[in-house]
Design a protein around this motif. Structure first.
Motif, PDB file in Angstrom:
ATOM      1  N   VAL A 186       0.834  -1.159  -0.111  1.00 59.21           N
ATOM      2  CA  VAL A 186      -0.161  -0.025  -0.076  1.00 59.21           C
ATOM      3  C   VAL A 186       1.347   0.978   0.152  1.00 59.21           C
ATOM      4  N   ARG A 187       1.721   0.992   0.781  1.00 56.07           N
ATOM      5  CA  ARG A 187       2.960   2.538   0.405  1.00 56.07           C
ATOM      6  C   ARG A 187       3.878   2.775  -0.193  1.00 56.07           C
ATOM      7  N   ASN A 188       4.108   1.742  -0.893  1.00 56.48           N
ATOM      8  CA  ASN A 188       4.673   1.700  -1.983  1.00 56.48           C
ATOM      9  C   ASN A 188       4.225   2.097  -3.679  1.00 56.48           C
ATOM     10  N   SER A 189       2.627   1.072  -3.503  1.00 54.06           N
ATOM     11  CA  SER A 189       1.876   1.845  -4.393  1.00 54.06           C
ATOM     12  C   SER A 189       1.936   3.143  -5.349  1.00 54.06           C
ATOM     13  N   TYR A 190       1.397   3.228  -5.953  1.00 51.73           N
ATOM     14  CA  TYR A 190       1.093   4.275  -6.483  1.00 51.73           C
ATOM     15  C   TYR A 190       0.562   6.191  -6.122  1.00 51.73           C
ATOM     16  N   TYR A 191       1.870   6.448  -6.867  1.00 52.42           N
ATOM     17  CA  TYR A 191       1.657   8.140  -5.920  1.00 52.42           C
ATOM     18  C   TYR A 191       1.380   8.178  -4.299  1.00 52.42           C
ATOM     19  N   GLN A 192       2.424   7.188  -3.576  1.00 61.39           N
ATOM     20  CA  GLN A 192       3.017   7.573  -2.420  1.00 61.39           C
ATOM     21  C   GLN A 192       4.023   8.082  -2.497  1.00 61.39           C
ATOM     22  N   SER A 193       4.200   8.690  -0.987  1.00 61.44           N
ATOM     23  CA  SER A 193       5.437   9.519  -1.149  1.00 61.44           C
ATOM     24  C   SER A 193       6.280   8.869  -0.945  1.00 61.44           C
ATOM     25  N   SER A 194       8.084   8.734  -1.008  1.00 60.44           N
ATOM     26  CA  SER A 194       8.899   8.676  -1.334  1.00 60.44           C
ATOM     27  C   SER A 194       8.738   7.751   0.458  1.00 60.44           C
ATOM     28  N   VAL A 195       9.853   6.275   0.230  1.00 59.01           N
ATOM     29  CA  VAL A 195       9.514   5.471   1.906  1.00 59.01           C
ATOM     30  C   VAL A 195      10.868   5.407   1.666  1.00 59.01           C
ATOM     31  N   ILE A 196      11.349   5.060   3.029  1.00 58.72           N
ATOM     32  CA  ILE A 196      12.566   4.694   3.415  1.00 58.72           C
ATOM     33  C   ILE A 196      12.610   3.442   3.024  1.00 58.72           C
ATOM     34  N   VAL A 197      12.020   2.419   2.993  1.00 62.41           N
ATOM     35  CA  VAL A 197      12.652   1.189   2.552  1.00 62.41           C
ATOM     36  C   VAL A 197      11.744   1.121   1.131  1.00 62.41           C
ATOM     37  N   SER A 198      12.440   1.839  -0.194  1.00 58.30           N
ATOM     38  CA  SER A 198      12.023   1.768  -1.358  1.00 58.30           C
ATOM     39  C   SER A 198      12.220   0.751  -2.237  1.00 58.30           C
ATOM     40  N   SER A 199      12.330   0.658  -2.750  1.00 57.58           N
ATOM     41  CA  SER A 199      12.534   0.222  -4.298  1.00 57.58           C
ATOM     42  C   SER A 199      13.124   0.535  -5.234  1.00 57.58           C
ATOM     43  N   THR A 200      13.591   1.728  -5.271  1.00 61.45           N
ATOM     44  CA  THR A 200      14.278   2.455  -6.386  1.00 61.45           C
ATOM     45  C   THR A 200      15.182   2.804  -5.191  1.00 61.45           C
ATOM     46  N   ASN A 201      16.033   2.449  -4.957  1.00 62.87           N
ATOM     47  CA  ASN A 201      17.285   2.311  -4.179  1.00 62.87           C
ATOM     48  C   ASN A 201      18.671   2.536  -5.607  1.00 62.87           C
ATOM     49  N   ARG A 202      19.695   2.885  -4.108  1.00 59.17           N
ATOM     50  CA  ARG A 202      20.922   2.854  -4.917  1.00 59.17           C
ATOM     51  C   ARG A 202      21.548   1.811  -5.152  1.00 59.17           C
ATOM     52  N   ILE A 203      21.335   0.655  -4.085  1.00 64.75           N
ATOM     53  CA  ILE A 203      22.000  -0.563  -4.598  1.00 64.75           C
ATOM     54  C   ILE A 203      21.129  -1.258  -5.824  1.00 64.75           C
ATOM     55  N   THR A 204      19.798  -1.692  -5.578  1.00 58.16           N
ATOM     56  CA  THR A 204      19.472  -2.090  -6.278  1.00 58.16           C
ATOM     57  C   THR A 204      19.149  -1.575  -7.591  1.00 58.16           C
ATOM     58  N   GLY A 205      19.184  -0.161  -8.108  1.00 56.75           N
ATOM     59  CA  GLY A 205      19.304   0.536  -9.372  1.00 56.75           C
ATOM     60  C   GLY A 205      20.708   0.534  -9.588  1.00 56.75           C
ATOM     61  N   GLY A 206      21.477   0.673  -8.424  1.00 57.33           N
ATOM     62  CA  GLY A 206      22.823  -0.420  -9.107  1.00 57.33           C
ATOM     63  C   GLY A 206      23.097  -0.808 -10.036  1.00 57.33           C
ATOM     64  N   ILE A 207      22.385  -2.294  -9.275  1.00 55.73           N
ATOM     65  CA  ILE A 207      22.613  -3.434  -9.782  1.00 55.73           C
ATOM     66  C   ILE A 207      22.211  -3.375 -11.037  1.00 55.73           C
ATOM     67  N   LEU A 208      21.227  -3.021 -11.331  1.00 51.59           N
ATOM     68  CA  LEU A 208      20.103  -3.969 -12.270  1.00 51.59           C
ATOM     69  C   LEU A 208      21.385  -2.593 -13.905  1.00 51.59           C
ATOM     70  N   ASN A 209      21.619  -1.171 -12.759  1.00 57.66           N
ATOM     71  CA  ASN A 209      22.397  -0.256 -14.145  1.00 57.66           C
ATOM     72  C   ASN A 209      22.923  -1.236 -15.162  1.00 57.66           C
ATOM     73  N   THR A 210      23.819  -1.460 -13.778  1.00 55.12           N
ATOM     74  CA  THR A 210      25.000  -2.404 -14.476  1.00 55.12           C
ATOM     75  C   THR A 210      25.055  -3.303 -14.708  1.00 55.12           C
ATOM     76  N   TYR A 211      23.876  -4.083 -14.857  1.00 61.49           N
ATOM     77  CA  TYR A 211      23.562  -4.875 -15.759  1.00 61.49           C
ATOM     78  C   TYR A 211      23.164  -4.597 -17.152  1.00 61.49           C
ATOM     79  N   SER A 212      22.106  -4.133 -16.666  1.00 62.53           N
ATOM     80  CA  SER A 212      22.255  -3.401 -18.133  1.00 62.53           C
ATOM     81  C   SER A 212      22.809  -2.744 -19.339  1.00 62.53           C
TER      82      SER A 212
END
Lengths: 277, 166
Positions: free
Chosen positions: A29-55
Protein backbone atom coordinates in the motif's frame (compact mmCIF):
# COMPACT_ATOMS: atom_id res chain seq x y z
CA UNK A 1 0.89 -14.01 31.32
CA UNK A 2 2.44 -17.44 31.21
CA UNK A 3 -0.68 -18.75 29.52
CA UNK A 4 -0.50 -15.94 27.00
CA UNK A 5 3.04 -16.86 26.07
CA UNK A 6 2.13 -20.51 25.91
CA UNK A 7 -0.77 -19.63 23.62
CA UNK A 8 1.40 -17.43 21.42
CA UNK A 9 4.06 -20.13 21.23
CA UNK A 10 1.54 -22.83 20.40
CA UNK A 11 0.23 -20.86 17.45
CA UNK A 12 3.45 -18.98 16.62
CA UNK A 13 3.37 -20.24 13.04
CA UNK A 14 0.01 -18.60 12.46
CA UNK A 15 0.86 -15.38 14.28
CA UNK A 16 4.15 -14.99 12.48
CA UNK A 17 2.34 -15.56 9.20
CA UNK A 18 -0.20 -12.84 10.02
CA UNK A 19 2.56 -10.47 11.10
CA UNK A 20 4.58 -10.95 7.92
CA UNK A 21 1.52 -10.61 5.72
CA UNK A 22 0.49 -7.40 7.45
CA UNK A 23 3.97 -6.03 6.91
CA UNK A 24 3.86 -7.02 3.22
CA UNK A 25 0.48 -5.38 2.75
CA UNK A 26 1.77 -2.30 4.45
CA UNK A 27 4.63 -2.21 1.95
CA UNK A 28 2.32 -2.81 -1.00
CA UNK A 29 0.00 0.00 0.00
CA UNK A 30 2.78 2.42 0.86
CA UNK A 31 4.76 1.66 -2.23
CA UNK A 32 1.91 1.63 -4.68
CA UNK A 33 0.93 4.39 -7.01
CA UNK A 34 1.58 7.92 -5.87
CA UNK A 35 2.70 7.24 -2.37
CA UNK A 36 5.40 9.54 -1.13
CA UNK A 37 8.87 8.09 -1.09
CA UNK A 38 9.48 5.73 1.77
CA UNK A 39 12.49 4.62 3.72
CA UNK A 40 12.21 1.09 2.41
CA UNK A 41 12.01 1.88 -1.24
CA UNK A 42 12.39 -0.28 -4.29
CA UNK A 43 14.16 2.57 -6.03
CA UNK A 44 17.40 2.80 -4.18
CA UNK A 45 21.03 3.03 -5.04
CA UNK A 46 21.86 -0.61 -4.50
CA UNK A 47 19.12 -2.18 -6.59
CA UNK A 48 19.32 0.60 -9.13
CA UNK A 49 23.06 0.20 -9.30
CA UNK A 50 22.87 -3.54 -9.90
CA UNK A 51 20.18 -3.17 -12.56
CA UNK A 52 22.20 -0.39 -14.11
CA UNK A 53 25.32 -2.51 -14.25
CA UNK A 54 23.34 -5.38 -15.68
CA UNK A 55 21.82 -3.15 -18.31
CA UNK A 56 25.27 -1.84 -19.09
CA UNK A 57 26.55 -5.35 -19.70
CA UNK A 58 23.67 -6.30 -21.92
CA UNK A 59 23.91 -3.14 -23.98
CA UNK A 60 25.41 -3.63 -27.38
CA UNK A 61 28.86 -2.53 -26.56
CA UNK A 62 29.59 -0.56 -29.69
CA UNK A 63 26.20 1.10 -29.86
CA UNK A 64 26.17 2.28 -26.29
CA UNK A 65 28.01 5.54 -26.65
CA UNK A 66 26.35 6.36 -29.94
CA UNK A 67 22.92 5.86 -28.43
CA UNK A 68 23.68 8.09 -25.49
CA UNK A 69 24.97 10.89 -27.65
CA UNK A 70 21.98 10.60 -29.93
CA UNK A 71 19.55 10.77 -27.01
CA UNK A 72 21.29 13.81 -25.54
CA UNK A 73 21.35 15.55 -28.88
CA UNK A 74 17.68 14.88 -29.28
CA UNK A 75 16.91 16.28 -25.84
CA UNK A 76 18.90 19.37 -26.68
CA UNK A 77 17.04 19.65 -29.94
CA UNK A 78 13.68 19.42 -28.19
CA UNK A 79 14.79 22.20 -25.88
CA UNK A 80 15.22 24.50 -28.86
CA UNK A 81 11.87 23.75 -30.41
CA UNK A 82 9.20 26.39 -30.16
CA UNK A 83 6.99 23.80 -28.45
CA UNK A 84 9.22 24.07 -25.42
CA UNK A 85 8.34 27.74 -25.01
CA UNK A 86 5.16 29.51 -24.05
CA UNK A 87 4.14 32.86 -25.49
CA UNK A 88 3.92 35.57 -22.85
CA UNK A 89 1.33 38.30 -23.15
CA UNK A 90 2.10 40.49 -26.15
CA UNK A 91 -0.31 43.33 -25.32
CA UNK A 92 1.54 44.66 -22.33
CA UNK A 93 4.91 46.20 -21.83
CA UNK A 94 7.73 43.85 -21.29
CA UNK A 95 10.02 44.17 -18.37
CA UNK A 96 12.17 41.43 -19.77
CA UNK A 97 12.43 41.32 -23.49
CA UNK A 98 11.77 37.64 -24.05
CA UNK A 99 8.81 36.89 -26.22
CA UNK A 100 8.82 33.27 -25.29
CA UNK A 101 9.29 31.63 -21.99
CA UNK A 102 10.39 28.05 -21.69
CA UNK A 103 7.60 25.77 -20.53
CA UNK A 104 9.07 22.31 -20.99
CA UNK A 105 12.51 20.97 -20.38
CA UNK A 106 13.62 17.57 -21.62
CA UNK A 107 16.10 15.28 -19.90
CA UNK A 108 17.58 12.24 -21.60
CA UNK A 109 17.55 9.03 -19.56
CA UNK A 110 18.25 5.38 -20.09
CA UNK A 111 15.83 2.60 -19.24
CA UNK A 112 17.46 0.09 -16.90
CA UNK A 113 14.50 -2.15 -16.24
CA UNK A 114 11.12 -2.54 -17.86
CA UNK A 115 8.20 -4.95 -17.91
CA UNK A 116 5.23 -5.29 -20.24
CA UNK A 117 3.58 -8.56 -19.27
CA UNK A 118 2.34 -7.67 -15.80
CA UNK A 119 -0.95 -6.03 -15.01
CA UNK A 120 0.86 -3.02 -13.59
CA UNK A 121 4.07 -2.26 -15.40
CA UNK A 122 6.85 0.05 -14.33
CA UNK A 123 10.19 1.13 -15.75
CA UNK A 124 13.28 2.24 -13.97
CA UNK A 125 15.47 4.96 -15.46
CA UNK A 126 18.98 6.04 -14.57
CA UNK A 127 18.23 9.66 -13.69
CA UNK A 128 17.03 10.84 -10.28
CA UNK A 129 16.77 13.71 -7.85
CA UNK A 130 20.32 14.93 -8.41
CA UNK A 131 19.63 15.23 -12.13
CA UNK A 132 16.52 17.28 -11.50
CA UNK A 133 13.88 14.58 -11.88
CA UNK A 134 10.78 14.96 -9.75
CA UNK A 135 7.60 12.98 -9.30
CA UNK A 136 4.78 13.55 -11.80
CA UNK A 137 7.06 14.37 -14.67
CA UNK A 138 6.10 12.93 -18.03
CA UNK A 139 8.21 10.36 -19.84
CA UNK A 140 8.27 9.84 -23.58
CA UNK A 141 10.47 8.65 -26.41
CA UNK A 142 10.84 10.33 -29.76
CA UNK A 143 8.22 7.82 -30.95
CA UNK A 144 5.58 8.64 -28.37
CA UNK A 145 4.32 8.55 -24.83
CA UNK A 146 5.77 6.18 -22.19
CA UNK A 147 4.46 7.12 -18.74
CA UNK A 148 5.04 9.30 -15.75
CA UNK A 149 7.53 9.38 -12.89
CA UNK A 150 6.01 8.08 -9.66
CA UNK A 151 9.03 7.67 -7.41
CA UNK A 152 12.48 9.21 -7.32
CA UNK A 153 15.63 8.38 -5.42
CA UNK A 154 18.91 10.24 -5.67
CA UNK A 155 20.10 8.59 -8.84
CA UNK A 156 17.14 6.62 -10.20
CA UNK A 157 13.45 7.05 -10.89
CA UNK A 158 10.55 4.68 -11.18
CA UNK A 159 8.18 5.37 -14.04
CA UNK A 160 4.60 4.16 -14.19
CA UNK A 161 4.19 2.92 -17.73
CA UNK A 162 1.00 3.58 -19.67
CA UNK A 163 0.69 -0.21 -19.38
CA UNK A 164 -0.69 0.12 -15.86
CA UNK A 165 -4.19 -0.02 -14.43
CA UNK A 166 -3.58 3.23 -12.55
CA UNK A 167 -2.49 5.13 -15.63
CA UNK A 168 -5.06 7.61 -16.96
CA UNK A 169 -3.85 10.08 -19.54
CA UNK A 170 -5.78 12.89 -21.14
CA UNK A 171 -5.55 12.52 -24.91
CA UNK A 172 -7.01 14.13 -28.02
CA UNK A 173 -8.18 12.64 -31.29
CA UNK A 174 -6.25 14.68 -33.80
CA UNK A 175 -8.86 14.81 -36.56
CA UNK A 176 -11.92 15.76 -34.49
CA UNK A 177 -10.19 17.45 -31.57
CA UNK A 178 -12.27 15.45 -29.08
CA UNK A 179 -10.74 14.87 -25.68
CA UNK A 180 -10.70 11.40 -24.17
CA UNK A 181 -8.85 9.30 -21.64
CA UNK A 182 -6.24 6.69 -22.39
CA UNK A 183 -6.27 3.61 -20.14
CA UNK A 184 -4.96 0.06 -20.46
CA UNK A 185 -7.04 -3.06 -20.03
CA UNK A 186 -4.08 -5.32 -19.29
CA UNK A 187 -4.47 -7.62 -22.26
CA UNK A 188 -2.01 -6.70 -25.00
CA UNK A 189 0.96 -4.42 -24.49
CA UNK A 190 0.58 -3.11 -28.04
CA UNK A 191 -3.01 -1.96 -27.57
CA UNK A 192 -4.41 0.74 -25.31
CA UNK A 193 -8.01 1.74 -24.71
CA UNK A 194 -9.46 5.16 -25.41
CA UNK A 195 -12.62 6.06 -23.51
CA UNK A 196 -14.83 9.12 -22.93
CA UNK A 197 -15.11 10.13 -26.60
CA UNK A 198 -18.75 11.25 -27.07
CA UNK A 199 -20.64 9.30 -29.72
CA UNK A 200 -21.88 12.38 -31.59
CA UNK A 201 -18.35 13.12 -32.73
CA UNK A 202 -16.79 11.35 -35.65
CA UNK A 203 -14.21 8.69 -35.08
CA UNK A 204 -12.42 6.86 -37.89
CA UNK A 205 -10.16 3.87 -37.97
CA UNK A 206 -6.64 5.15 -38.45
CA UNK A 207 -7.19 8.45 -36.57
CA UNK A 208 -4.11 9.61 -34.72
CA UNK A 209 -4.33 10.09 -30.96
CA UNK A 210 -2.01 12.56 -29.23
CA UNK A 211 -1.74 13.95 -25.71
CA UNK A 212 -4.05 16.85 -24.96
CA UNK A 213 -1.70 18.80 -22.70
CA UNK A 214 -4.50 19.19 -20.15
CA UNK A 215 -2.86 17.11 -17.47
CA UNK A 216 0.04 19.55 -16.85
CA UNK A 217 2.34 16.55 -17.15
CA UNK A 218 2.71 16.11 -20.88
CA UNK A 219 3.02 18.84 -23.48
CA UNK A 220 0.34 18.94 -26.12
CA UNK A 221 0.77 16.71 -29.13
CA UNK A 222 2.95 13.85 -27.93
CA UNK A 223 2.09 10.90 -30.12
CA UNK A 224 0.16 8.04 -28.54
CA UNK A 225 -1.18 5.75 -31.26
CA UNK A 226 -3.77 5.21 -33.95
CA UNK A 227 -7.39 4.06 -33.66
CA UNK A 228 -7.51 0.40 -34.61
CA UNK A 229 -11.12 -0.39 -33.83
CA UNK A 230 -13.97 1.22 -31.92
CA UNK A 231 -17.40 0.34 -30.57
CA UNK A 232 -20.16 1.68 -28.34
CA UNK A 233 -20.70 -0.51 -25.33
CA UNK A 234 -24.40 -1.18 -24.58
CA UNK A 235 -25.93 1.61 -22.51
CA UNK A 236 -22.95 3.87 -23.03
CA UNK A 237 -22.83 7.35 -24.57
CA UNK A 238 -19.15 7.12 -25.30
CA UNK A 239 -16.93 5.31 -27.74
CA UNK A 240 -14.52 2.70 -26.52
CA UNK A 241 -11.63 2.51 -28.97
CA UNK A 242 -8.62 0.24 -29.29
CA UNK A 243 -5.48 2.27 -29.80
CA UNK A 244 -2.47 0.74 -31.46
CA UNK A 245 0.52 2.35 -29.72
CA UNK A 246 3.24 3.98 -31.79
CA UNK A 247 5.88 2.90 -29.31
CA UNK A 248 6.88 -0.74 -28.95
CA UNK A 249 7.05 -0.84 -25.15
CA UNK A 250 9.03 -4.03 -25.26
CA UNK A 251 11.87 -2.19 -26.92
CA UNK A 252 12.51 1.13 -25.26
CA UNK A 253 16.05 1.95 -24.30
CA UNK A 254 16.31 5.72 -24.19
CA UNK A 255 13.60 8.09 -23.02
CA UNK A 256 13.03 11.76 -22.33
CA UNK A 257 11.79 12.98 -19.01
CA UNK A 258 9.67 16.08 -19.51
CA UNK A 259 9.57 18.79 -16.91
CA UNK A 260 6.73 21.27 -17.06
CA UNK A 261 8.22 24.41 -15.55
CA UNK A 262 4.76 25.89 -15.00
CA UNK A 263 3.21 22.85 -13.40
CA UNK A 264 3.28 24.26 -9.88
CA UNK A 265 1.62 27.46 -11.01
CA UNK A 266 -0.99 25.56 -13.01
CA UNK A 267 -1.77 23.22 -10.11
CA UNK A 268 -2.16 26.15 -7.72
CA UNK A 269 -4.65 27.69 -10.09
CA UNK A 270 -6.49 24.39 -10.33
CA UNK A 271 -6.64 24.09 -6.56
CA UNK A 272 -8.20 27.57 -6.32
CA UNK A 273 -10.98 27.01 -8.81
CA UNK A 274 -13.62 26.28 -6.16
CA UNK A 275 -13.25 29.83 -4.83
CA UNK A 276 -14.78 31.40 -7.91
CA UNK A 277 -18.45 32.33 -7.51
CA UNK B 1 22.28 -28.44 4.42
CA UNK B 2 21.79 -24.87 5.62
CA UNK B 3 24.61 -23.69 3.40
CA UNK B 4 23.08 -25.32 0.37
CA UNK B 5 19.78 -23.58 1.01
CA UNK B 6 21.47 -20.22 1.44
CA UNK B 7 23.31 -20.68 -1.85
CA UNK B 8 20.04 -21.70 -3.50
CA UNK B 9 18.41 -18.58 -2.03
CA UNK B 10 21.04 -16.29 -3.55
CA UNK B 11 21.23 -18.05 -6.91
CA UNK B 12 17.45 -18.14 -7.34
CA UNK B 13 17.06 -14.46 -6.46
CA UNK B 14 19.76 -13.60 -8.99
CA UNK B 15 18.26 -15.92 -11.61
CA UNK B 16 14.80 -14.42 -11.09
CA UNK B 17 15.76 -10.74 -11.17
CA UNK B 18 18.65 -10.82 -13.63
CA UNK B 19 17.47 -13.44 -16.10
CA UNK B 20 13.78 -14.30 -15.84
CA UNK B 21 12.59 -10.73 -15.26
CA UNK B 22 14.41 -9.61 -18.38
CA UNK B 23 13.13 -12.31 -20.71
CA UNK B 24 10.00 -11.22 -22.52
CA UNK B 25 7.93 -14.36 -22.74
CA UNK B 26 5.17 -12.34 -24.36
CA UNK B 27 1.54 -11.95 -23.48
CA UNK B 28 0.62 -12.80 -19.95
CA UNK B 29 3.53 -15.00 -19.04
CA UNK B 30 5.40 -13.85 -15.97
CA UNK B 31 7.01 -16.88 -14.34
CA UNK B 32 8.14 -16.67 -10.72
CA UNK B 33 10.87 -19.28 -10.64
CA UNK B 34 12.10 -18.36 -7.17
CA UNK B 35 9.23 -20.36 -5.64
CA UNK B 36 11.58 -23.32 -6.20
CA UNK B 37 13.39 -22.25 -3.05
CA UNK B 38 10.23 -22.58 -0.93
CA UNK B 39 9.43 -25.93 -2.54
CA UNK B 40 12.84 -27.38 -1.75
CA UNK B 41 13.22 -26.34 1.90
CA UNK B 42 13.73 -29.54 3.95
CA UNK B 43 10.70 -31.20 5.56
CA UNK B 44 12.01 -30.65 9.07
CA UNK B 45 12.42 -26.87 8.61
CA UNK B 46 10.84 -25.18 11.66
CA UNK B 47 7.75 -23.14 10.86
CA UNK B 48 9.24 -19.79 11.70
CA UNK B 49 12.29 -20.36 9.50
CA UNK B 50 10.03 -21.47 6.68
CA UNK B 51 7.97 -18.27 6.95
CA UNK B 52 10.86 -15.88 7.49
CA UNK B 53 13.05 -17.27 4.73
CA UNK B 54 10.17 -17.27 2.25
CA UNK B 55 9.32 -13.73 3.23
CA UNK B 56 12.94 -12.69 2.74
CA UNK B 57 13.03 -14.44 -0.63
CA UNK B 58 9.91 -12.58 -1.80
CA UNK B 59 11.20 -9.29 -0.47
CA UNK B 60 14.53 -9.80 -2.20
CA UNK B 61 12.81 -10.32 -5.54
CA UNK B 62 10.55 -7.34 -4.82
CA UNK B 63 13.49 -5.02 -4.35
CA UNK B 64 14.60 -5.64 -7.90
CA UNK B 65 11.20 -5.78 -9.55
CA UNK B 66 9.77 -2.53 -8.22
CA UNK B 67 6.86 -4.37 -6.62
CA UNK B 68 7.65 -3.90 -2.96
CA UNK B 69 5.60 -6.23 -0.75
CA UNK B 70 3.85 -8.07 -3.55
CA UNK B 71 6.14 -11.09 -3.83
CA UNK B 72 6.82 -11.00 -0.10
CA UNK B 73 3.11 -11.42 0.62
CA UNK B 74 2.69 -14.20 -1.96
CA UNK B 75 5.80 -16.09 -0.82
CA UNK B 76 4.79 -15.88 2.84
CA UNK B 77 1.36 -17.18 1.97
CA UNK B 78 2.91 -20.06 0.03
CA UNK B 79 5.09 -20.92 3.01
CA UNK B 80 2.02 -20.80 5.24
CA UNK B 81 0.11 -23.37 3.17
CA UNK B 82 3.12 -25.62 2.58
CA UNK B 83 2.75 -27.73 5.76
CA UNK B 84 -0.93 -28.29 4.91
CA UNK B 85 -0.09 -29.37 1.36
CA UNK B 86 2.59 -31.74 2.68
CA UNK B 87 0.05 -33.29 5.03
CA UNK B 88 -2.43 -33.60 2.18
CA UNK B 89 0.09 -35.44 0.00
CA UNK B 90 1.30 -37.62 2.86
CA UNK B 91 -1.11 -40.37 1.96
CA UNK B 92 0.90 -40.87 -1.20
CA UNK B 93 4.30 -41.26 0.44
CA UNK B 94 5.57 -41.36 4.00
CA UNK B 95 8.17 -38.72 4.75
CA UNK B 96 10.97 -40.64 6.37
CA UNK B 97 13.64 -38.62 8.14
CA UNK B 98 16.41 -37.51 5.80
CA UNK B 99 14.21 -37.42 2.74
CA UNK B 100 14.32 -34.28 0.60
CA UNK B 101 11.32 -32.84 -1.21
CA UNK B 102 12.15 -33.69 -4.79
CA UNK B 103 11.71 -36.12 -7.63
CA UNK B 104 14.67 -38.26 -6.57
CA UNK B 105 13.33 -39.13 -3.13
CA UNK B 106 9.59 -39.06 -3.62
CA UNK B 107 8.97 -39.66 -7.28
CA UNK B 108 7.81 -37.58 -10.19
CA UNK B 109 4.08 -37.87 -9.49
CA UNK B 110 4.41 -36.65 -5.93
CA UNK B 111 6.68 -33.75 -6.84
CA UNK B 112 4.53 -32.71 -9.79
CA UNK B 113 1.41 -32.49 -7.61
CA UNK B 114 3.29 -30.78 -4.80
CA UNK B 115 4.83 -28.17 -7.13
CA UNK B 116 1.60 -27.66 -9.06
CA UNK B 117 -0.41 -26.89 -5.92
CA UNK B 118 2.13 -24.56 -4.34
CA UNK B 119 2.96 -22.72 -7.55
CA UNK B 120 -0.73 -22.15 -8.26
CA UNK B 121 -1.26 -20.91 -4.71
CA UNK B 122 1.70 -18.56 -5.02
CA UNK B 123 0.73 -17.16 -8.42
CA UNK B 124 -2.90 -16.75 -7.39
CA UNK B 125 -1.90 -14.73 -4.35
CA UNK B 126 0.54 -12.68 -6.41
CA UNK B 127 -1.68 -11.81 -9.36
CA UNK B 128 -4.82 -11.17 -7.34
CA UNK B 129 -2.84 -8.91 -5.05
CA UNK B 130 -1.38 -7.08 -8.03
CA UNK B 131 -4.83 -6.29 -9.44
CA UNK B 132 -6.09 -5.77 -5.87
CA UNK B 133 -9.59 -7.04 -6.54
CA UNK B 134 -11.71 -9.38 -8.57
CA UNK B 135 -12.76 -6.89 -11.23
CA UNK B 136 -10.85 -8.58 -14.06
CA UNK B 137 -11.24 -12.09 -12.78
CA UNK B 138 -11.03 -13.99 -16.07
CA UNK B 139 -7.96 -12.13 -17.21
CA UNK B 140 -6.35 -12.68 -13.82
CA UNK B 141 -7.21 -16.40 -13.87
CA UNK B 142 -5.72 -16.71 -17.33
CA UNK B 143 -2.61 -14.90 -16.13
CA UNK B 144 -2.33 -17.27 -13.15
CA UNK B 145 -2.84 -20.38 -15.27
CA UNK B 146 -0.35 -19.60 -17.98
CA UNK B 147 2.36 -18.20 -15.70
CA UNK B 148 1.98 -21.15 -13.29
CA UNK B 149 2.40 -23.58 -16.17
CA UNK B 150 5.62 -21.92 -17.30
CA UNK B 151 6.95 -21.77 -13.73
CA UNK B 152 6.13 -25.45 -13.30
CA UNK B 153 8.11 -26.31 -16.41
CA UNK B 154 11.09 -24.35 -15.09
CA UNK B 155 10.85 -26.00 -11.67
CA UNK B 156 10.74 -29.53 -13.11
CA UNK B 157 13.59 -28.74 -15.49
CA UNK B 158 15.66 -27.50 -12.56
CA UNK B 159 14.84 -30.73 -10.71
CA UNK B 160 16.21 -32.79 -13.57
CA UNK B 161 19.25 -30.60 -14.11
CA UNK B 162 20.38 -30.04 -10.53
CA UNK B 163 19.10 -32.96 -8.47
CA UNK B 164 21.77 -35.39 -9.68
CA UNK B 165 24.79 -33.57 -8.23
CA UNK B 166 23.13 -33.07 -4.86
Amino acid sequence: MKNLFAFLWKYHFFFLFVLLELFSFFLVVRNSYYQSSVIVSSTNRITGGILNTYSGITDYFSLRKANRILAEENADFYNRLSGAFIATDTNTFFLNDTLYRRQYRYYAAKVISNTTSRRNNYLMINKGKVHGIEREMGVATSGGIVGQVVEVSDYFSRVMSVLNMHSKISVRVKSSGQIGTLIWNGRDYRIGTLIDIPTHSKLNIGDTVVTSGFSHIFPEGIRVGTVQDFRINPGDNFFTADISYFVDYNRIYHVFVIQNLFRKEMNELDANKNHTP
Amino acid sequence: MIGRNIIRFILLTAFQVLVINHIRFGGYVYPMVYVYFILLLPFETPGWILLLSSFAMGLGVDFFSGTLGLNAAAATFTAFVRPGVLKLLKSEKEYEPGLQPGIRDLGFRWFFLYALILITVHHSALFFLEVFGFSEIFQTLYRIGISSAVTLVFVILMQFIFSKQD
